[in-house]
Design a protein around this motif. Structure first.
Motif, mmCIF file in Angstrom:
data_model
loop_
_atom_site.group_PDB
_atom_site.id
_atom_site.type_symbol
_atom_site.label_atom_id
_atom_site.label_comp_id
_atom_site.label_asym_id
_atom_site.label_seq_id
_atom_site.Cartn_x
_atom_site.Cartn_y
_atom_site.Cartn_z
ATOM 1 N N GLY A 199 44.705 31.058 68.347
ATOM 2 C CA GLY A 199 43.443 30.421 68.705
ATOM 3 C C GLY A 199 42.955 29.472 67.625
ATOM 4 N N ALA A 200 43.344 29.757 66.377
ATOM 5 C CA ALA A 200 42.986 28.878 65.258
ATOM 6 C C ALA A 200 44.061 27.823 65.008
ATOM 7 N N GLY A 201 45.067 27.785 65.887
ATOM 8 C CA GLY A 201 46.114 26.777 65.744
ATOM 9 C C GLY A 201 47.182 27.135 64.737
ATOM 10 N N ILE A 202 47.379 28.416 64.447
ATOM 11 C CA ILE A 202 48.336 28.839 63.422
ATOM 12 C C ILE A 202 49.430 29.700 64.053
ATOM 13 N N VAL A 203 50.679 29.345 63.790
ATOM 14 C CA VAL A 203 51.828 30.137 64.216
ATOM 15 C C VAL A 203 52.382 30.863 62.991
ATOM 16 N N HIS A 204 52.608 32.170 63.106
ATOM 17 C CA HIS A 204 53.063 32.959 61.967
ATOM 18 C C HIS A 204 54.514 32.630 61.606
ATOM 19 N N ARG A 205 55.411 32.630 62.590
ATOM 20 C CA ARG A 205 56.825 32.261 62.461
ATOM 21 C C ARG A 205 57.713 33.304 61.778
ATOM 22 N N ASP A 206 57.155 34.447 61.373
ATOM 23 C CA ASP A 206 57.997 35.453 60.715
ATOM 24 C C ASP A 206 57.510 36.860 61.051
ATOM 25 N N HIS A 247 52.371 19.314 58.736
ATOM 26 C CA HIS A 247 52.794 18.796 60.026
ATOM 27 C C HIS A 247 54.156 18.120 59.975
ATOM 28 N N ASN A 248 54.674 17.884 58.777
ATOM 29 C CA ASN A 248 56.026 17.338 58.724
ATOM 30 C C ASN A 248 56.983 18.329 59.352
ATOM 31 N N PRO A 249 57.849 17.902 60.275
ATOM 32 C CA PRO A 249 58.765 18.843 60.907
ATOM 33 C C PRO A 249 59.713 19.449 59.896
ATOM 34 N N THR A 250 60.143 20.671 60.189
ATOM 35 C CA THR A 250 61.094 21.345 59.316
ATOM 36 C C THR A 250 62.334 20.490 59.141
ATOM 37 N N ALA A 251 62.823 20.430 57.908
ATOM 38 C CA ALA A 251 63.993 19.590 57.625
ATOM 39 C C ALA A 251 65.166 19.999 58.488
ATOM 40 N N GLN A 252 65.960 18.999 58.874
ATOM 41 C CA GLN A 252 67.129 19.251 59.717
ATOM 42 C C GLN A 252 68.038 20.274 59.050
ATOM 43 N N GLY A 253 68.413 21.311 59.793
ATOM 44 C CA GLY A 253 69.346 22.300 59.268
ATOM 45 C C GLY A 253 68.675 23.421 58.513
ATOM 46 N N VAL A 254 67.343 23.418 58.372
ATOM 47 C CA VAL A 254 66.664 24.472 57.644
ATOM 48 C C VAL A 254 66.086 25.458 58.637
ATOM 49 N N ILE A 255 66.420 26.717 58.480
ATOM 50 C CA ILE A 255 65.928 27.738 59.390
ATOM 51 C C ILE A 255 64.903 28.587 58.671
ATOM 52 N N MET A 256 63.709 28.696 59.260
ATOM 53 C CA MET A 256 62.642 29.478 58.651
ATOM 54 C C MET A 256 62.484 30.775 59.437
ATOM 55 N N GLY A 257 62.525 31.912 58.743
ATOM 56 C CA GLY A 257 62.317 33.172 59.431
ATOM 57 C C GLY A 257 63.429 34.157 59.138
ATOM 58 N N THR A 258 63.436 35.250 59.853
ATOM 59 C CA THR A 258 64.411 36.304 59.668
ATOM 60 C C THR A 258 65.240 36.412 60.932
ATOM 61 N N VAL A 259 66.562 36.368 60.787
ATOM 62 C CA VAL A 259 67.448 36.101 61.913
ATOM 63 C C VAL A 259 67.216 37.021 63.109
ATOM 64 N N ASN A 260 67.180 38.339 62.897
ATOM 65 C CA ASN A 260 67.081 39.268 64.021
ATOM 66 C C ASN A 260 65.793 39.108 64.825
ATOM 67 N N TYR A 261 64.793 38.473 64.239
ATOM 68 C CA TYR A 261 63.495 38.354 64.906
ATOM 69 C C TYR A 261 63.153 36.904 65.251
ATOM 70 N N MET A 262 64.092 36.005 65.021
ATOM 71 C CA MET A 262 63.867 34.593 65.341
ATOM 72 C C MET A 262 63.837 34.364 66.847
ATOM 73 N N SER A 263 63.159 33.316 67.235
ATOM 74 C CA SER A 263 63.258 32.832 68.609
ATOM 75 C C SER A 263 64.475 31.916 68.710
ATOM 76 N N PRO A 264 64.978 31.682 69.918
ATOM 77 C CA PRO A 264 66.117 30.753 70.066
ATOM 78 C C PRO A 264 65.818 29.369 69.504
ATOM 79 N N ASP A 277 56.182 33.161 68.210
ATOM 80 C CA ASP A 277 55.649 34.462 67.793
ATOM 81 C C ASP A 277 55.705 35.479 68.923
ATOM 82 N N ILE A 278 55.497 35.019 70.161
ATOM 83 C CA ILE A 278 55.554 35.918 71.314
ATOM 84 C C ILE A 278 56.965 36.487 71.451
ATOM 85 N N PHE A 279 57.974 35.634 71.272
ATOM 86 C CA PHE A 279 59.360 36.104 71.321
ATOM 87 C C PHE A 279 59.602 37.139 70.220
#
Length: 665
Positions: A199-206, A247-264, A277-279
């Motif tokens: 609601g505040a415009g923030i995605v946790h991502r991890d 707001h700069n998009p994540t650099a190409q090839g950089v994965i942020m997060g923990t693999v088993n809990y990542m979204s596709p 985050d829902i995934f």
């Protein structure tokens, strides 16, 4: 990409991931000589794996891992840091160390996260550190960690937060038997925290068990907004420079997060939003129920492959008594296509609360039955009667039977009194429902078609269910301009429930508020708000129809579930044109009908297999024929041709059959 293709990609990835770059290139040149596409897929996976600038926390990138191994405690118990007295180290990670400390000014225990020197010199890591503090401190929610202070300077950079006494969800999953009630309680609290963040415009991502702490009293705290991404540039706690960096998009090839809990989409290094985050929460709930994550493989590459390509397996038996509805919720959260997931955390939260409430009700009902059964068993028995005594003549027996009969008659009379005079669902009757036209909350008459169209689509979806009686569009739309007295409307339509709502359009964003009302006492059975983009309106309509059926406890046949999710087109623009066509045709004026036909034709141009649009053209020409605005034979011929085409595309489409039948008489 099919499973065979993924198998080849995975095998090549495993073969070359440990090789030096030159040797790796030569190997791939030989192995992929005749298949440039295969080489491209392997290169993409390697690029994602090589975390050159971000943090892949588990397993860690080489430079992060080495930093952890080399790290030594910077502070010892008893040391003073600003006005904090260090009590002990409670954690260490790739970015720094976490200490339990005493705030000597406010006499309270706090947690201090100190960025280590190595990462403090890296600007991108420092920005992530600052972002974590600002993201979390902007949120005010009981299930989100409270940030007290942040400091960034040459000597040391640190965050001071509340200290949460408790255990991580990882510990609970690994060491204790989680009950269904506790899983639902934890899941709803996490979903509530995410709803506040989104609601505040923030995605946790991890979102993962390590970032969730459960206090001894059962309260949940979501930690570590270190990977948080800002969705909206208008957040007031950011400077313009901060906003630009985030707001700069994540650099190409950089994965942020923990693999088993990542979204596709995270695994593919694509742009993310709150549905990521829902995934991840879906994975966490799955793990709490099944004891393992749904996509875990024997290697990192296999996990990536499963995450992008494989469907989650059915639940195991770690937690017993998991209802089908909860499985449906989890699997919906785990959809590969984010447009098929829950679109907001509020939707997920509402469904989790609904399951929780239903389970509590069933348990209460079960206890009630047990109590009643006990009372019957404890009642007067024949154990102490003389064996030679005639039961019918036993003292008090007749009085007991008379009392029983009187109570039964009174219960029947009370039941008749309670239910008489209002619509009711008998044992052999279907639930009855009317979907009233949604109100156009936008100060723009041009959005009226959307409010009408969404209402009609929900009517169409629900009317296909065999266990539900749904009033037609014509009946419900009589009350378009006055819905103030819902009981009177329900009485006139002879239904026991109503669906009401409103739609507000702001640019390409939509806010849909919907309520399911029990007209007997005017109470809300279910309600929700959908904040979506116009491209998600088809999914939202299906979700609303499913939620209505679910909350009315309509027994669904196997074919019903498919009907609720059916989409006649995947093209959102074609769908909007179809809605515009319906809006004009239903004005029943010749010029409006012709305008409607034009919109239908534009929809067909975008989707030539749009059966509903053909059915709409058939109905429109039939209306023109009835009004004798054009030659009846000519318009009826066009109506019949369009109806035939609609049926040819979708033989199950009732609109096509109905209109064709009308053209024959």
């Amino acid at each position: 990409m099919n499973s065979e293709r993924w198998k080849k990609v995975k095998e090549l990835f495993d073969a070359v991931v440990e090789l030096e770059p030159d040797e790796r290139a030569r190997y791939l040149d030989r192995a992929c000589e005749s298949d440039s596409g295969l080489r491209s897929d392997v290169d993409k996976l390697l690029s994602s794996f090589q975390d050159s600038d971000g943090f892949l926390e588990e397993p860690a990138s080489n430079h992060v891992a080495s930093a952890i191994l080399e790290s030594k405690a910077m502070l010892k118990p008893g040391d003073r840091f600003a006005h904090y007295k260090i009590l002990r180290q409670i954690g260490v990670g790739g970015m720094g160390e976490v200490y339990l400390a005493e705030d000597e000014k406010l006499d309270r225990r706090v947690a201090i996260k100190i960025l280590n020197e190595r990462f403090g010199k890296n600007d991108s890591h420092l920005q992530r550190f600052i972002r974590e503090a600002k993201s979390a401190s902007s949120l005010n929610h009981p299930n989100i960690l409270v940030i007290h202070e942040i400091s960034v300077d040459e000597d040391a950079s640190f965050i001071v937060s509340e200290f949460v006494e408790g255990r991580t969800l990882r510990d609970l999953i690994g060491e204790s038997e989680l009950t269904l009630d506790r899983v639902l309680d934890i899941a709803t609290q996490i979903a509530g925290a995410l709803a506040a963040a989104h609601g505040a415009g923030i995605v946790h991502r991890d979102i993962k068990p390590e970032n969730i702490v459960v206090r001894p009293d059962g309260y949940v705290k979501v930690l570590d907004f270190g990977l948080a991404k800002l969705l909206k540039p208008k957040d007031q706690f950011l400077s313009s420079d901060d906003a630009t960096a985030i707001h700069n998009p994540t650099a190409q090839g950089v994965i942020m997060g923990t693999v088993n809990y990542m979204s596709p989409e995270q695994a593919k290094a694509e742009a993310v939003d709150e549905r990521t985050d829902i995934f991840s929460l879906g994975v966490v709930i799955y793990e709490m129920l099944a004891g393992s994550t749904p996509f875990q493989g024997s290697s990192l590459s296999e996990t990536f492959a499963n995450l992008i390509n494989a469907e989650p397996p059915a639940f195991g038996g770690k937690v017993s008594g998991v209802p089908d509805e909860l499985q449906r919720i989890v699997f919906k959260a785990l959809r590969k296509d984010r447009t098929e997931r829950y679109q907001t955390s509020d939707e997920l939260l509402a469904d989790l609360k609904s399951v929780k409430a239903n389970i509590a009700f069933d348990e209460k009902l079960g206890r009630s039955h047990e109590s009643n059964s006990t009372e019957i068993l404890l009642g007067p028995t024949n154990e102490n009667l003389d064996p030679n005594t005639n039961i019918e003549n036993a003292p008090g027996t007749n009085l007991r039977w008379i009392a029983f009969v009187l109570v039964a008659v009174a219960a029947i009379g009370l039941g008749y009194y309670f239910y008489a005079g209002r619509p009711n669902v008998g044992a052999n009757e279907r639930r009855s429902l009317a979907v009233l036209p949604f109100t156009n909350a936008t100060q723009d008459a041009n959005a009226e078609y959307l409010a009408d169209g969404v209402s009609e689509s929900i009517i169409n979806n629900l009317s296909q269910l065999s266990g539900l009686k749904v009033m037609s569009r014509n009946s419900s739309f009589r009350f378009k301009n006055d819905q103030s007295d819902t009981r009177a409307i329900a009485s006139k339509l002879n239904v026991d429930t109503l669906v009401t709502g409103d739609i507000k359009q702001i640019g390409d964003k939509l806010v849909i508020n919907v309520r399911l009302i029990d007209v007997g006492d005017d109470s809300t059975i279910w309600g929700n708000q959908y904040a979506i983009t116009i491209s998600d309106v088809l999914a939202a309509q299906n979700d609303i129809a499913q939620a209505v059926a679910r909350n009315l406890q309509v027994k669904l046949m196997p074919s019903d579930a498919a009907l609720l999710e059916k989409r006649y087109t995947q093209n959102v623009e074609a769908y909007q044109l179809y809605l515009r066509g319906r809006f004009h045709v239903f004005k029943l004026l010749p010029d409006e009908i012709r305008q409607g036909i034009s919109y239908y034709q534009q929809a067909i141009d975008l989707d030539p297999n749009y059966a509903l649009a053909y059915a709409g053209i058939a109905d429109a020409y039939r209306s023109l024929a009835v009004g004798s605005e054009v030659s009846p034979p000519d318009s009826l011929a066009k109506s019949k041709a369009a109806a035939n085409r609609a049926i040819q595309i979708d033989d199950s489409l009732s609109d096509g059959h109905t209109t064709r039948g009308m053209t024959l008489f």
